[in-house]
Design a protein around this motif. Structure first.
Motif, PDB file in Angstrom:
ATOM      1  N   ASP A  69       5.236  23.034 -31.201  1.00 14.54           N
ATOM      2  CA  ASP A  69       5.346  23.692 -32.502  1.00 14.54           C
ATOM      3  C   ASP A  69       5.545  25.195 -32.337  1.00 14.54           C
ATOM      4  OD1 ASP A  69       4.912  23.566 -35.543  1.00 14.54           O
ATOM      5  OD2 ASP A  69       3.422  25.038 -34.922  1.00 14.54           O
ATOM      6  N   GLU A  70       4.805  25.801 -31.402  1.00 15.43           N
ATOM      7  CA  GLU A  70       4.949  27.240 -31.178  1.00 15.43           C
ATOM      8  C   GLU A  70       6.347  27.578 -30.696  1.00 15.43           C
ATOM      9  OE1 GLU A  70       2.855  30.793 -28.504  1.00 15.43           O
ATOM     10  OE2 GLU A  70       2.145  28.716 -28.398  1.00 15.43           O
ATOM     11  N   ARG A  71       6.850  26.762 -29.758  1.00 16.73           N
ATOM     12  CA  ARG A  71       8.189  27.038 -29.242  1.00 16.73           C
ATOM     13  C   ARG A  71       9.258  26.802 -30.301  1.00 16.73           C
ATOM     14  NH1 ARG A  71       7.040  23.966 -23.477  1.00 16.73           N
ATOM     15  NH2 ARG A  71       5.617  25.564 -22.639  1.00 16.73           N
ATOM     16  N   VAL A  72       9.077  25.762 -31.126  1.00 17.72           N
ATOM     17  CA  VAL A  72      10.043  25.510 -32.202  1.00 17.72           C
ATOM     18  C   VAL A  72      10.038  26.652 -33.205  1.00 17.72           C
ATOM     19  CG1 VAL A  72      10.561  24.005 -34.159  1.00 17.72           C
ATOM     20  CG2 VAL A  72      10.050  23.008 -31.954  1.00 17.72           C
ATOM     21  N   ARG A  73       8.826  27.175 -33.511  1.00 18.67           N
ATOM     22  CA  ARG A  73       8.758  28.314 -34.441  1.00 18.67           C
ATOM     23  C   ARG A  73       9.441  29.539 -33.843  1.00 18.67           C
ATOM     24  NH1 ARG A  73       5.327  27.547 -38.724  1.00 18.67           N
ATOM     25  NH2 ARG A  73       3.987  25.685 -38.598  1.00 18.67           N
ATOM     26  N   LYS A  74       9.218  29.791 -32.536  1.00 14.20           N
ATOM     27  CA  LYS A  74       9.911  30.905 -31.894  1.00 14.20           C
ATOM     28  C   LYS A  74      11.419  30.694 -31.938  1.00 14.20           C
ATOM     29  CE  LYS A  74       6.221  32.227 -28.710  1.00 14.20           C
ATOM     30  NZ  LYS A  74       5.831  32.360 -27.277  1.00 14.20           N
ATOM     31  N   LEU A  75      11.828  29.456 -31.654  1.00 10.42           N
ATOM     32  CA  LEU A  75      13.254  29.146 -31.701  1.00 10.42           C
ATOM     33  C   LEU A  75      13.818  29.321 -33.114  1.00 10.42           C
ATOM     34  CD1 LEU A  75      15.701  28.074 -30.162  1.00 10.42           C
ATOM     35  CD2 LEU A  75      14.983  25.768 -30.754  1.00 10.42           C
ATOM     36  N   ALA A  76      13.047  28.904 -34.128  1.00  9.27           N
ATOM     37  CA  ALA A  76      13.488  29.095 -35.511  1.00  9.27           C
ATOM     38  C   ALA A  76      13.626  30.583 -35.823  1.00  9.27           C
ATOM     39  CB  ALA A  76      12.500  28.431 -36.470  1.00  9.27           C
ATOM     40  N   THR A  77      12.697  31.398 -35.299  1.00  7.25           N
ATOM     41  CA  THR A  77      12.782  32.853 -35.497  1.00  7.25           C
ATOM     42  C   THR A  77      14.054  33.393 -34.857  1.00  7.25           C
ATOM     43  OG1 THR A  77      10.374  32.985 -35.503  1.00  7.25           O
ATOM     44  CG2 THR A  77      11.588  35.019 -35.162  1.00  7.25           C
ATOM     45  N   HIS A  78      14.344  32.924 -33.613  1.00  2.00           N
ATOM     46  CA  HIS A  78      15.570  33.370 -32.946  1.00  2.00           C
ATOM     47  C   HIS A  78      16.803  32.916 -33.726  1.00  2.00           C
ATOM     48  CE1 HIS A  78      13.172  34.904 -29.820  1.00  2.00           C
ATOM     49  NE2 HIS A  78      12.967  33.756 -29.152  1.00  2.00           N
ATOM     50  N   PHE A  79      16.776  31.678 -34.228  1.00  2.00           N
ATOM     51  CA  PHE A  79      17.904  31.196 -35.032  1.00  2.00           C
ATOM     52  C   PHE A  79      18.084  32.045 -36.288  1.00  2.00           C
ATOM     53  CE2 PHE A  79      17.861  26.561 -33.369  1.00  2.00           C
ATOM     54  CZ  PHE A  79      18.542  26.991 -32.249  1.00  2.00           C
ATOM     55  N   GLY A  80      16.943  32.363 -36.930  1.00  2.00           N
ATOM     56  CA  GLY A  80      17.033  33.189 -38.138  1.00  2.00           C
ATOM     57  C   GLY A  80      17.601  34.557 -37.835  1.00  2.00           C
ATOM     58  N   GLN A  81      17.140  35.174 -36.725  1.00  2.00           N
ATOM     59  CA  GLN A  81      17.655  36.486 -36.360  1.00  2.00           C
ATOM     60  C   GLN A  81      19.133  36.403 -36.023  1.00  2.00           C
ATOM     61  OE1 GLN A  81      15.963  39.340 -36.521  1.00  2.00           O
ATOM     62  NE2 GLN A  81      17.842  40.439 -35.984  1.00  2.00           N
ATOM     63  N   THR A  82      19.530  35.345 -35.292  1.00  2.00           N
ATOM     64  CA  THR A  82      20.945  35.166 -34.949  1.00  2.00           C
ATOM     65  C   THR A  82      21.785  34.968 -36.208  1.00  2.00           C
ATOM     66  OG1 THR A  82      20.258  34.136 -32.873  1.00  2.00           O
ATOM     67  CG2 THR A  82      22.532  33.803 -33.571  1.00  2.00           C
ATOM     68  N   SER A  83      21.244  34.186 -37.157  1.00  2.00           N
ATOM     69  CA  SER A  83      21.976  33.975 -38.413  1.00  2.00           C
ATOM     70  C   SER A  83      22.144  35.289 -39.172  1.00  2.00           C
ATOM     71  CB  SER A  83      21.241  32.954 -39.277  1.00  2.00           C
ATOM     72  OG  SER A  83      21.146  31.709 -38.616  1.00  2.00           O
ATOM     73  N   ARG A  84      21.058  36.092 -39.195  1.00  2.00           N
ATOM     74  CA  ARG A  84      21.170  37.395 -39.876  1.00  2.00           C
ATOM     75  C   ARG A  84      22.168  38.302 -39.164  1.00  2.00           C
ATOM     76  NH1 ARG A  84      15.592  36.428 -40.486  1.00  2.00           N
ATOM     77  NH2 ARG A  84      15.118  37.586 -38.587  1.00  2.00           N
ATOM     78  N   ASP A  85      22.189  38.291 -37.835  1.00  2.00           N
ATOM     79  CA  ASP A  85      23.164  39.103 -37.094  1.00  2.00           C
ATOM     80  C   ASP A  85      24.580  38.650 -37.389  1.00  2.00           C
ATOM     81  OD1 ASP A  85      21.075  40.518 -36.023  1.00  2.00           O
ATOM     82  OD2 ASP A  85      20.999  39.341 -34.147  1.00  2.00           O
ATOM     83  N   ILE A  86      24.799  37.327 -37.432  1.00  2.00           N
ATOM     84  CA  ILE A  86      26.133  36.811 -37.732  1.00  2.00           C
ATOM     85  C   ILE A  86      26.551  37.188 -39.154  1.00  2.00           C
ATOM     86  CG2 ILE A  86      27.464  34.695 -38.051  1.00  2.00           C
ATOM     87  CD1 ILE A  86      25.921  33.471 -35.743  1.00  2.00           C
TER      88      ILE A  86
END
Length: 391
Positions: free
Chosen positions: A336-353
């Motif tokens: 769960d912790e790693r998925v949340r970190k991954l979701a954070t990275h996905f969100g940041q990547t989406s915002r950058d895109i």
């Protein structure tokens, strides 16, 4: 200006051969013509200079537009590369997550299957023990109806001891699994109790003694007068107290055995007689921590011990299952912790895109505006080249 020189020279020659009046008029006209010619030449030079400046500006704008389009193409290529990298990383992440979840599900299914198998095995053993108890109860009923035969058997001391030992061993062996008891074990003091029942969790074993003295009881049963009955009762009481004291002194060893021992009476009739007529002996036995048990009570006690042992085994299995569940919960927490970190990275990547797309849209709009300005200058240049006038 070179095209105007022959015409001007020819006009001057003609004026030289004319009369003065004509020359005066011609001079004035020539001056006017010369002034118009000068103005025309200056306007042409100015228009050519303006056209050259406009052409240079248009060329510069076309260069900037080409560079902007080149930058836009490079940006599009980079965005496509980023999208491909993002897609490959997302596929790899999905594959890792699927593998990890499959492993966790496999471990969980295996643990649950083992627990279900153990539970089914315990239930099967329980049914088998209940069937054994039913058969033992039938045997007890049959033995209760054979009091006369039992009395004959108990008349002989050696036979009586062997019979009591055999009944006790049969009850213990039928009620407990192998390894939970031992017959004729030797203590550190050298004493050899008839049976030791081992308890779970490192608790000292329980002693069961089957050498019950029945001589006094037989004399009491055979007494015909009040005096012989009284003497038989006194002898039976003395034998009981001595046997209780022997059990207490020989078998109740602190740290090696339980502080309570069982004195097995192989007959329900004798057990009832003791509790009915020798209450002080029963109380003395309680104070000495010696419990007098009949076959039925011993069987009931064995059932309780069996339940305790089964409960201990279940607690051991439950402890194993609990450890597995705790490990599973820890793995799920880390996942769960790693998925949340991954979701954070996905969100940041989406915002950058999204920011990159916004910048790309701005660049496209600016390029469109610049391209529109360039087309206007080119149209004006073509109009000037065709001899038209600037509005």
């Amino acid at each position: 200006m070179d095209s105007w020189s022959p015409v001007f020279a020819d006009s001057l020659a003609r004026l030289a051969n004319a009369d003065p009046l004509v020359l005066s008029a011609a001079g004035f006209g020539g001056l006017v013509l010369l002034f118009v010619l000068i103005i025309t030449l200056r306007a042409g030079a100015k228009n050519r200079r303006v056209a050259a400046e406009a052409s240079a500006q248009a060329a510069e704008m076309r260069g900037e537009l080409s560079a902007l389009l080149k930058t836009q193409a490079e940006m599009s290529g980079r965005m496509q590369s980023m999208a491909e990298i993002f897609g490959s990383r997302q596929s790899e992440l999905n594959r890792h997550l699927s593998e990890r979840l499959d492993g966790i599900g496999h471990r969980l299914n295996r643990s649950v299957g083992e627990a279900a198998q153990n539970t089914g095995e315990n239930l099967r053993q329980l049914h088998e023990r209940l069937a054994v108890l039913d058969r033992a109860q039938k045997n007890i009923t049959e033995l209760a109806g054979q009091v006369t035969t039992l009395s004959n058997i108990l008349g002989n001391k050696q036979t009586r001891g062997a019979f009591g030992q055999a009944r006790m061993e049969a009850i213990v062996a039928d009620g407990l699994p192998k390894g939970a008891y031992r017959f004729q074990a030797t203590l550190k003091s050298g004493a050899r109790p008839d049976c030791l029942i081992f308890m779970p969790n490192g608790v000292p074993p329980l002693v069961v003694d089957a050498k019950f003295p029945l001589e006094g009881y037989n004399a009491l049963k055979d007494a015909e007068t009040a005096e012989t009955r009284k003497a038989a009762q006194a002898q039976f009481r003395t034998d009981l107290l001595k046997h209780i004291r022997d059990i207490q002194e020989r078998y109740l060893t602190p740290g090696e055995t339980q502080d309570t021992a069982f004195m097995f009476v192989p007959s329900e009739t004798v057990f009832a007689e003791i509790h009915e007529r020798f209450e002080e002996v029963v109380q003395r036995a309680y104070r000495a921590r010696v419990v007098i048990v009949s076959p039925s009570l011993l069987m009931l006690s064995i059932q309780v011990m069996q339940a305790v042992l089964r409960d201990a085994r279940l607690r051991e299995q439950a402890h194993v299952i609990q450890e597995e569940v705790m490990s599973l919960m820890e793995d799920l927490g880390r996942l769960d912790e790693r998925v949340r970190k991954l979701a954070t990275h996905f969100g940041q990547t989406s915002r950058d895109i999204e920011q990159i797309l916004i910048s790309s849209d701005k660049l496209q709009k600016r390029g469109a505006r610049i391209e529109g300005l360039g087309f206007g200058e080119e149209a004006e240049e073509e109009k000037l080249a065709a001899g038209g006038e600037r509005p």
